[in-house]
Design a protein around this motif. Structure first.
Motif, PDB file in Angstrom:
ATOM      1  N   VAL A   1       0.844  -1.198   0.000  1.00 53.74           N
ATOM      2  CA  VAL A   1       0.000   0.000   0.000  1.00 53.74           C
ATOM      3  C   VAL A   1       0.878   1.247   0.000  1.00 53.74           C
ATOM      4  O   VAL A   1       0.638   2.187  -0.758  1.00 53.74           O
ATOM      5  CB  VAL A   1      -0.980  -0.003   1.190  1.00 53.74           C
TER       6      VAL A   1
ATOM      7  N   GLU B   1       2.243   2.011  -3.294  1.00 50.88           N
ATOM      8  CA  GLU B   1       1.192   2.148  -4.306  1.00 50.88           C
ATOM      9  C   GLU B   1       1.278   1.052  -5.359  1.00 50.88           C
ATOM     10  O   GLU B   1       1.155   1.293  -6.562  1.00 50.88           O
ATOM     11  CB  GLU B   1       1.193   3.541  -4.916  1.00 50.88           C
TER      12      GLU B   1
ATOM     13  N   ARG C   1      -5.541  -2.130  -7.169  1.00 51.28           N
ATOM     14  CA  ARG C   1      -4.608  -1.385  -6.305  1.00 51.28           C
ATOM     15  C   ARG C   1      -4.490  -2.097  -4.960  1.00 51.28           C
ATOM     16  O   ARG C   1      -5.486  -2.599  -4.425  1.00 51.28           O
ATOM     17  CB  ARG C   1      -5.113   0.036  -6.060  1.00 51.28           C
TER      18      ARG C   1
ATOM     19  N   ALA D   1      -4.228  -0.914  -2.077  1.00 50.68           N
ATOM     20  CA  ALA D   1      -5.101  -0.283  -1.091  1.00 50.68           C
ATOM     21  C   ALA D   1      -6.536  -0.806  -1.173  1.00 50.68           C
ATOM     22  O   ALA D   1      -7.255  -0.806  -0.181  1.00 50.68           O
ATOM     23  CB  ALA D   1      -5.087   1.230  -1.270  1.00 50.68           C
TER      24      ALA D   1
ATOM     25  N   GLU E   1       4.982  14.742  -0.722  1.00 43.20           N
ATOM     26  CA  GLU E   1       4.058  13.644  -0.485  1.00 43.20           C
ATOM     27  C   GLU E   1       4.629  12.770   0.622  1.00 43.20           C
ATOM     28  O   GLU E   1       5.831  12.532   0.690  1.00 43.20           O
ATOM     29  CB  GLU E   1       3.843  12.817  -1.745  1.00 43.20           C
TER      30      GLU E   1
ATOM     31  N   ARG F   1       3.469   9.118   2.842  1.00 40.61           N
ATOM     32  CA  ARG F   1       2.525   8.004   3.012  1.00 40.61           C
ATOM     33  C   ARG F   1       2.873   7.263   4.292  1.00 40.61           C
ATOM     34  O   ARG F   1       3.986   6.765   4.443  1.00 40.61           O
ATOM     35  CB  ARG F   1       2.597   7.040   1.835  1.00 40.61           C
TER      36      ARG F   1
ATOM     37  N   ARG G   1      -3.930   3.620   5.726  1.00 39.97           N
ATOM     38  CA  ARG G   1      -3.176   4.833   5.418  1.00 39.97           C
ATOM     39  C   ARG G   1      -3.728   5.954   6.286  1.00 39.97           C
ATOM     40  O   ARG G   1      -4.929   6.220   6.291  1.00 39.97           O
ATOM     41  CB  ARG G   1      -3.305   5.171   3.936  1.00 39.97           C
TER      42      ARG G   1
END
Length: 164
Positions: free
Chosen positions: A11, A14, A29, A31, A92, A94, A106
């Protein structure tokens, strides 16, 4: 335990999972693939054939950490983190936690806070954000409050490592 750690890493990176059946292939995906405790989006007749992880761009850094009672045990709380920085600030970030819910989570509120706060007041702000992001279950190893505390400690460590 890799069974808990790998989904969070996928996750955070990505990743996409490629599932194949007689009808063909489909990409999901990471996620969206992990649904809950021992539950995935794998359908009857499908087989996981490939994990696709995008190549990182210049400037991305990664961090992984966990708390467990003994080496090799399931984590009480763990974190797979990645971040991209430009000019000393995160573009960014995560933060994907495991052991703090039924699937990799997340923590978007914590990401927003961590990306803009200096080091000193960060723990309290991260903890407040993680109270919104995470809703862990208690078990024999740790209660929900302890897991949230450990998650905040892990986030603090990760952000420090990603900014070095």
């Amino acid at each position: 335990d890799p069974a808990a750690e790998l989904p969070a890493c996928k996750v955070a990176l990505e990743a996409a999972l490629v599932l194949a059946s007689r009808a063909g292939e489909r990409r999901v995906r990471a996620a969206d693939f992990f649904k809950g405790y021992y539950q995935t989006d794998l359908r009857a007749g499908e087989l996981l054939v490939r994990v696709e992880i995008p190549l990182p761009e210049l400037g991305w850094r990664y961090h992984f950490d966990e708390f467990s009672r003994r080496h090799g045990d399931f984590a009480i709380a763990g974190l797979a983190a990645s971040g991209h920085r430009t000019g000393g600030k995160f573009d960014e970030l995560r933060l994907v936690f495991f052991g703090c819910g039924a699937k990799p989570l997340r923590a978007r509120a914590a990401e927003a806070i961590a990306a803009r706060l200096p080091a000193q007041p960060r723990y309290a702000a991260l903890r407040a954000a993680l109270d919104r992001d995470l809703d862990p279950q208690g078990d024999l190893n740790a209660g929900p409050e302890m897991r949230k505390h450990l998650a905040a400690v892990l986030a603090e460590r990760a952000i420090g490592a990603l900014t070095r």
